[in-house]
Scaffold this motif. Structure first.
Motif, PDB file in Angstrom:
ATOM      1  N   ARG A  34       0.834  -1.201   0.000  1.00 13.00           N
ATOM      2  CA  ARG A  34       0.000   0.000   0.000  1.00 13.00           C
ATOM      3  C   ARG A  34       0.860   1.239   0.000  1.00 13.00           C
ATOM      4  NH1 ARG A  34      -4.417  -1.750   4.514  1.00 13.00           N
ATOM      5  NH2 ARG A  34      -5.500  -3.289   3.257  1.00 13.00           N
ATOM      6  N   GLU A  35       1.904   1.255   0.800  1.00 18.32           N
ATOM      7  CA  GLU A  35       2.776   2.418   0.841  1.00 18.32           C
ATOM      8  C   GLU A  35       3.444   2.630  -0.511  1.00 18.32           C
ATOM      9  OE1 GLU A  35       5.466   1.963   4.100  1.00 18.32           O
ATOM     10  OE2 GLU A  35       3.848   1.979   5.578  1.00 18.32           O
ATOM     11  N   THR A  36       3.842   1.562  -1.134  1.00 19.82           N
ATOM     12  CA  THR A  36       4.481   1.677  -2.442  1.00 19.82           C
ATOM     13  C   THR A  36       3.504   2.247  -3.459  1.00 19.82           C
ATOM     14  OG1 THR A  36       5.892  -0.203  -1.941  1.00 19.82           O
ATOM     15  CG2 THR A  36       5.671   0.390  -4.241  1.00 19.82           C
ATOM     16  N   LYS A  37       2.276   1.763  -3.462  1.00 17.39           N
ATOM     17  CA  LYS A  37       1.270   2.280  -4.386  1.00 17.39           C
ATOM     18  C   LYS A  37       0.975   3.740  -4.088  1.00 17.39           C
ATOM     19  CE  LYS A  37      -0.972  -2.154  -5.209  1.00 17.39           C
ATOM     20  NZ  LYS A  37      -2.181  -2.970  -5.002  1.00 17.39           N
ATOM     21  N   GLU A  38       0.906   4.104  -2.819  1.00 18.11           N
ATOM     22  CA  GLU A  38       0.658   5.502  -2.461  1.00 18.11           C
ATOM     23  C   GLU A  38       1.814   6.381  -2.918  1.00 18.11           C
ATOM     24  OE1 GLU A  38      -0.033   5.562   1.734  1.00 18.11           O
ATOM     25  OE2 GLU A  38      -1.990   4.584   1.570  1.00 18.11           O
ATOM     26  N   ASP A  39       3.026   5.909  -2.730  1.00 16.31           N
ATOM     27  CA  ASP A  39       4.192   6.680  -3.166  1.00 16.31           C
ATOM     28  C   ASP A  39       4.173   6.878  -4.679  1.00 16.31           C
ATOM     29  OD1 ASP A  39       5.078   6.844  -0.566  1.00 16.31           O
ATOM     30  OD2 ASP A  39       6.542   5.208  -0.775  1.00 16.31           O
ATOM     31  N   LYS A  40       3.853   5.819  -5.407  1.00 18.42           N
ATOM     32  CA  LYS A  40       3.787   5.932  -6.862  1.00 18.42           C
ATOM     33  C   LYS A  40       2.695   6.902  -7.287  1.00 18.42           C
ATOM     34  CE  LYS A  40       5.655   1.400  -8.030  1.00 18.42           C
ATOM     35  NZ  LYS A  40       5.376   0.076  -8.606  1.00 18.42           N
ATOM     36  N   ALA A  41       1.559   6.852  -6.612  1.00 14.66           N
ATOM     37  CA  ALA A  41       0.466   7.768  -6.932  1.00 14.66           C
ATOM     38  C   ALA A  41       0.864   9.212  -6.653  1.00 14.66           C
ATOM     39  CB  ALA A  41      -0.778   7.400  -6.139  1.00 14.66           C
ATOM     40  N   GLU A  42       1.535   9.439  -5.529  1.00 16.98           N
ATOM     41  CA  GLU A  42       1.982  10.793  -5.201  1.00 16.98           C
ATOM     42  C   GLU A  42       2.996  11.298  -6.213  1.00 16.98           C
ATOM     43  OE1 GLU A  42       3.386  10.652  -1.191  1.00 16.98           O
ATOM     44  OE2 GLU A  42       1.366  10.445  -0.354  1.00 16.98           O
ATOM     45  N   GLU A  43       3.902  10.437  -6.639  1.00 14.81           N
ATOM     46  CA  GLU A  43       4.886  10.829  -7.649  1.00 14.81           C
ATOM     47  C   GLU A  43       4.192  11.169  -8.972  1.00 14.81           C
ATOM     48  OE1 GLU A  43       7.843   7.774  -7.988  1.00 14.81           O
ATOM     49  OE2 GLU A  43       8.488   8.017  -5.909  1.00 14.81           O
ATOM     50  N   ALA A  44       3.204  10.374  -9.341  1.00 10.57           N
ATOM     51  CA  ALA A  44       2.469  10.633 -10.582  1.00 10.57           C
ATOM     52  C   ALA A  44       1.731  11.966 -10.502  1.00 10.57           C
ATOM     53  CB  ALA A  44       1.491   9.497 -10.872  1.00 10.57           C
ATOM     54  N   ILE A  45       1.144  12.251  -9.358  1.00  5.48           N
ATOM     55  CA  ILE A  45       0.437  13.516  -9.179  1.00  5.48           C
ATOM     56  C   ILE A  45       1.411  14.680  -9.298  1.00  5.48           C
ATOM     57  CG2 ILE A  45      -0.765  14.935  -7.459  1.00  5.48           C
ATOM     58  CD1 ILE A  45      -2.131  12.317  -6.521  1.00  5.48           C
ATOM     59  N   GLU A  46       2.588  14.548  -8.702  1.00  6.08           N
ATOM     60  CA  GLU A  46       3.589  15.607  -8.786  1.00  6.08           C
ATOM     61  C   GLU A  46       4.032  15.823 -10.234  1.00  6.08           C
ATOM     62  OE1 GLU A  46       4.745  17.796  -6.553  1.00  6.08           O
ATOM     63  OE2 GLU A  46       3.263  16.957  -5.172  1.00  6.08           O
ATOM     64  N   VAL A  89       2.252  15.261 -12.919  1.00  4.55           N
ATOM     65  CA  VAL A  89       1.146  15.926 -13.619  1.00  4.55           C
ATOM     66  C   VAL A  89       1.125  17.407 -13.264  1.00  4.55           C
ATOM     67  CG1 VAL A  89      -1.367  16.072 -13.785  1.00  4.55           C
ATOM     68  CG2 VAL A  89      -0.245  13.845 -13.876  1.00  4.55           C
ATOM     69  N   LYS A  90       1.304  17.722 -11.976  1.00  2.00           N
ATOM     70  CA  LYS A  90       1.337  19.133 -11.564  1.00  2.00           C
ATOM     71  C   LYS A  90       2.452  19.877 -12.284  1.00  2.00           C
ATOM     72  CE  LYS A  90      -0.518  18.844  -6.866  1.00  2.00           C
ATOM     73  NZ  LYS A  90      -0.187  18.994  -5.433  1.00  2.00           N
ATOM     74  N   ASP A  91       3.636  19.267 -12.343  1.00  4.62           N
ATOM     75  CA  ASP A  91       4.760  19.908 -13.027  1.00  4.62           C
ATOM     76  C   ASP A  91       4.448  20.113 -14.510  1.00  4.62           C
ATOM     77  OD1 ASP A  91       6.143  19.927 -10.645  1.00  4.62           O
ATOM     78  OD2 ASP A  91       7.371  18.159 -11.123  1.00  4.62           O
ATOM     79  N   GLY A  92       3.839  19.126 -15.120  1.00  5.18           N
ATOM     80  CA  GLY A  92       3.471  19.244 -16.532  1.00  5.18           C
ATOM     81  C   GLY A  92       2.459  20.349 -16.761  1.00  5.18           C
ATOM     82  N   VAL A  93       1.485  20.459 -15.877  1.00  3.10           N
ATOM     83  CA  VAL A  93       0.467  21.504 -16.007  1.00  3.10           C
ATOM     84  C   VAL A  93       1.106  22.884 -15.816  1.00  3.10           C
ATOM     85  CG1 VAL A  93      -1.603  22.468 -14.923  1.00  3.10           C
ATOM     86  CG2 VAL A  93      -1.467  20.028 -15.378  1.00  3.10           C
ATOM     87  N   GLU A  94       2.007  22.992 -14.854  1.00  5.75           N
ATOM     88  CA  GLU A  94       2.689  24.270 -14.630  1.00  5.75           C
ATOM     89  C   GLU A  94       3.525  24.661 -15.847  1.00  5.75           C
ATOM     90  OE1 GLU A  94       4.903  23.815 -11.014  1.00  5.75           O
ATOM     91  OE2 GLU A  94       3.111  23.963  -9.754  1.00  5.75           O
ATOM     92  N   ASP A  95       4.212  23.694 -16.435  1.00  9.03           N
ATOM     93  CA  ASP A  95       5.003  23.978 -17.637  1.00  9.03           C
ATOM     94  C   ASP A  95       4.109  24.425 -18.788  1.00  9.03           C
ATOM     95  OD1 ASP A  95       7.276  23.277 -16.246  1.00  9.03           O
ATOM     96  OD2 ASP A  95       7.447  21.267 -17.136  1.00  9.03           O
ATOM     97  N   ALA A  96       2.985  23.746 -18.956  1.00  6.36           N
ATOM     98  CA  ALA A  96       2.051  24.113 -20.021  1.00  6.36           C
ATOM     99  C   ALA A  96       1.482  25.510 -19.774  1.00  6.36           C
ATOM    100  CB  ALA A  96       0.917  23.087 -20.108  1.00  6.36           C
TER     101      ALA A  96
END
Length: 69
Positions: A24-36, A38-45
């Motif tokens: 569960r922690e691994t999946k949560e970490d991966k999800a948090e990394e993916a969200i980050e 996406v945020k970086d991509g949106v900020e760049d766009a």
């Protein structure tokens, strides 16, 4: 004999619990990394859109300044 079976059963239960928790922690970490990401991509766009809007604004100003009056 019964005592060793009980201890073995408890040991297996603890191992299973820990493995599920770590997954569960691994999946949560991966999800948090993916969200980050996406945020970086949106900020760049957003930065690119802002730069493009400024370029268009400059072009419009230049075009209106050059027109004869």
């Amino acid at each position: 004999m019964r005592k060793s079976i009980s201890i073995l059963t408890m040991f297996v239960a603890i191992i299973l619990t820990l493995s599920i928790t770590s997954c569960r922690e691994t999946k949560e970490d991966k999800a948090e990394e993916a969200i980050e990401e996406v945020k970086d991509g949106v900020e760049d766009a957003a930065d690119e859109v802002e730069d493009a809007a400024e370029d268009v604004e400059d072009e419009v100003e230049d075009a209106t300044d050059d027109s004869p009056q």
